[in-house]
Scaffold this motif. Structure first.
Motif, short mmCIF file in Angstrom:
data_model
loop_
_atom_site.label_atom_id
_atom_site.label_comp_id
_atom_site.label_asym_id
_atom_site.label_seq_id
_atom_site.Cartn_x
_atom_site.Cartn_y
_atom_site.Cartn_z
N LEU A 276 0.84 -1.21 0.00
CA LEU A 276 0.00 0.00 0.00
C LEU A 276 0.87 1.25 0.00
O LEU A 276 0.67 2.17 -0.80
N PHE A 277 1.86 1.28 0.89
CA PHE A 277 2.69 2.48 0.99
C PHE A 277 3.56 2.66 -0.24
O PHE A 277 3.82 3.79 -0.66
N VAL B 224 3.99 6.64 -0.33
CA VAL B 224 4.14 7.19 1.01
C VAL B 224 5.49 6.74 1.56
O VAL B 224 5.78 5.54 1.54
N GLY B 225 6.30 7.69 1.98
CA GLY B 225 7.60 7.33 2.53
C GLY B 225 7.44 6.57 3.82
O GLY B 225 6.62 6.94 4.67
N ARG B 226 8.21 5.48 3.99
CA ARG B 226 8.05 4.69 5.21
C ARG B 226 8.89 5.27 6.33
O ARG B 226 10.01 5.72 6.12
N GLY B 227 8.31 5.28 7.52
CA GLY B 227 9.01 5.84 8.68
C GLY B 227 8.10 5.83 9.89
O GLY B 227 7.25 4.95 10.03
N PHE C 292 8.16 -6.64 16.08
CA PHE C 292 9.29 -6.57 15.16
C PHE C 292 8.85 -6.72 13.71
O PHE C 292 9.21 -5.91 12.85
N VAL C 293 8.05 -7.73 13.41
CA VAL C 293 7.80 -8.12 12.02
C VAL C 293 7.12 -7.00 11.22
O VAL C 293 7.63 -6.56 10.19
N ILE C 294 5.98 -6.53 11.69
CA ILE C 294 5.25 -5.51 10.93
C ILE C 294 6.07 -4.22 10.85
O ILE C 294 6.11 -3.55 9.82
N THR C 295 6.75 -3.92 11.95
CA THR C 295 7.61 -2.74 11.96
C THR C 295 8.73 -2.86 10.92
O THR C 295 9.03 -1.92 10.19
N ASN C 296 9.32 -4.04 10.85
CA ASN C 296 10.43 -4.27 9.92
C ASN C 296 10.01 -3.97 8.48
O ASN C 296 10.80 -3.45 7.69
N PHE C 297 8.76 -4.28 8.14
CA PHE C 297 8.29 -4.05 6.78
C PHE C 297 7.99 -2.58 6.50
O PHE C 297 7.98 -2.16 5.36
N ASN C 298 7.69 -1.81 7.55
CA ASN C 298 7.17 -0.47 7.31
C ASN C 298 7.97 0.67 7.94
O ASN C 298 7.51 1.80 7.96
#
Lengths: 261, 292
Positions: free
Chosen positions: A120-121, A126-129, A202-208
């Protein structure tokens, strides 16, 4: 009697099993290791505790984790409480769909949710951060918040609210003076659960997360080079804070229960 | 009904709007950040192109074909490890929950908190701790060597066993707590009644306790199976390349190699397989409670 001994022993073993890795994390924050990798016990030292934040980037990562956990827990608990109230208090069309929509995120593995958000991003440029991580955390916290608060609302007596209405309290007054105090423990539990889930994700954060670091992302990066002992120091601190928070929560609940009896 | 005033009608209509207003923010969130991304994932998986030239939607199902031609071992590993972690978790978690529910009169909540203790240490750190515990020079390995379960050059780290150990440990509380909740609801008088009717303890367990704890078992096994099937951290920290799971492929395709269509196809396939397994399982063991 024999069953009693058997189950007590079993419980002891089970608890020991659960505690050993935790003790390892704590112990290795005091390990006086000389080599590159902090993996075998070489003696006791306090030197890693002297300046746990001296590693570049670590304090920012912890700060990011804390603020994201706080904000996502706050927002998901508020939004989740509203949903829980709607589900328990009202009959309406679209109820089954709502339940399904809430269940799906809990049934999706984190890699799938994380990667779906990433597409989606990417597609919307949309810049990820920080912000994208916050959005994602609110999403996965939401269902858990609803479940936790709903469990509390289901259990309580509606007559109290009716009594308040009979005594000429309007709907808002009834909510503020009767309903909210009653569901407060559920709301608080939801907030704490959401905070813990977010802080540890960790996991979802790692992707985004893009190049932004949270504490788990920092630890993950460090595993490639050998985990610095300061990470264990922080892990131990987090453990301590969590134990204290839980203790306070239990204490308050206990006192309330006593006050009610 | 005919005596109803306009004012009452208006209040009624307002009241009917309330639940939708309460739901709106949350549902909007789920729509924007769950439903739409899932569709996006499906669309991406049918695209073709490269990172430099961009991707276009062509309805190409090539990515799906390669999931089953190239990544079958990873798929097998995911299902095998998830199933293994679930079964072992159940075998460990059920007796634990049972012991807490029936054999800890005064200290119940304390023991429950102890089940949660691993969760008070960050996920990655507690997984890393297993590296120390299962290390080649560690106590566990040398003990297993002494009793002959492990050969002279045998090791645990970087094997499937280490991955399994990590998975079981990381999700044990998700298994134990729901089972405890359902066991705790059982009235002691029910078991006394079974006893009065000359049921042996085993029969009483089979006919009363086990069926009544079924909702807990279902929640517990799902809460273990689903995250375990999608996990890639345990493999990365405790295992080796021979044991990579679907999660590892998704992670590397999305974040290292950056091949979005292939990654999306794998991700979508994993989701579809998990949903199928879950639906069949829930139908077989039978409970509608889960969705309401």
């Amino acid at each position: 009697m024999r069953a009693r001994v058997f189950y007590r022993t079993l419980l002891g073993l089970g608890i020991a099993y659960l505690f050993v890795p935790v003790l390892v994390v704590v112990a290795f924050s005091f390990n006086d290791f000389k080599g590159r990798r902090n993996v075998s016990w070489e003696g006791f030292t306090l030197r890693h505790w002297a300046d746990p934040f001296k590693l570049p980037g670590l304090s920012e990562a912890v700060l990011n984790s804390l603020t994201i956990a706080f904000l996502s827990a706050l927002i998901s608990t508020i939004v989740g409480t509203l949903i829980a109230l709607a589900l328990v208090r009202y009959r309406f069309r679209g109820r089954a769909t709502t339940n399904l929509l809430l269940f799906l995120p809990m049934a999706s593995p984190e890699v799938v949710m994380g990667s779906a958000l990433l597409t989606l991003f990417v597609a919307t440029h949309v810049g990820r951060g920080y912000v994208t991580v916050l959005l994602a955390h609110i999403l996965f916290n939401l269902s858990y918040a609803v479940v936790t608060v709903r469990a509390r609302i289901v259990g309580f007596d509606r007559h109290l609210e009716e009594a308040a209405m009979d005594l000429y309290a309007n709907e808002w007054q009834t909510f503020r003076r009767v309903t909210f105090p009653m569901i407060m423990p559920g709301v608080l539990a939801a907030f704490m659960l959401a905070f813990a889930l977010s802080f540890d994700d960790f996991v979802i954060t790692n992707f985004n997360s893009g190049s932004m670091q949270t504490f788990p992302i920092f630890v993950y990066g460090a595993t490639k080079r050998g985990v610095p002992p300061q990470v264990n120091v922080l892990g131990t601190m987090i453990f301590g804070v969590m134990v204290i928070a839980m203790g306070i929560f239990l204490f308050i609940q206990n006192r309330r229960k006593k006050a009610r009896d | 009904m005919t005596t109803r005033t306009d004012a009452a009608d208006k209040a009624d209509r307002r009241r009917r709007r309330v639940p939708y207003l309460l739901l709106a923010p949350g549902m909007l969130w789920l729509l924007l950040f769950y439903v739409i991304p899932m569709f996006g994932l499906a669309i991406t998986s049918l695209q073709e192109g490269s990172l430099e030239q961009g991707y276009t939607f062509t309805g190409n199902i090539g990515s799906y074909v390669s999931v089953f031609t190239t990544y079958l071992p990873q798929l097998r590993n995911s299902l095998m490890f998830a199933l293994g972690a679930t079964v072992i978790g159940l075998l460990v978690g059920y007796p634990l929950a049972y012991a807490i529910a029936f054999y800890t009169s005064r200290w119940k909540s304390l023991f429950l908190l102890m089940i949660l203790v691993p969760f008070l240490v960050p996920f990655l750190l507690r997984t890393l701790a297993w590296r120390v515990i299962l290390a080649d020079q560690g106590v566990v390995v040398s003990a297993l060597k002494t009793v002959g379960l492990l050969g002279e050059n045998g090791r645990l780290l970087s094997t499937g066993w280490a991955i399994l150990a990590g998975l079981v440990y990381n999700y044990l509380a998700f298994m134990t707590l729901p089972i405890y909740v359902s066991l705790d609801k059982i009235e002691p008088s029910l078991l006394e009644a079974a006893n009065d009717l000359y049921a042996t303890p085993w029969t009483a367990f089979r006919k009363v306790t086990l069926p009544m704890s079924m909702p807990g078992i279902i929640s517990g096994t799902l809460l273990t199976f689903i995250p375990a099937a999608g996990d890639y951290v345990n493999v990365e920290l405790l295992g080796n390349r021979n044991w990579t799971m679907m999660g590892n492929v998704i992670q590397s395709k999305f974040l290292v190699i950056i091949d979005y269509p292939a990654a999306a196809a794998i991700s979508f396939t994993l989701m579809a397989i998990i949903v199928t397994v879950v639906v069949i399982y829930v139908r077989r063991v039978g409970t509608e409670e889960l969705l309401t």
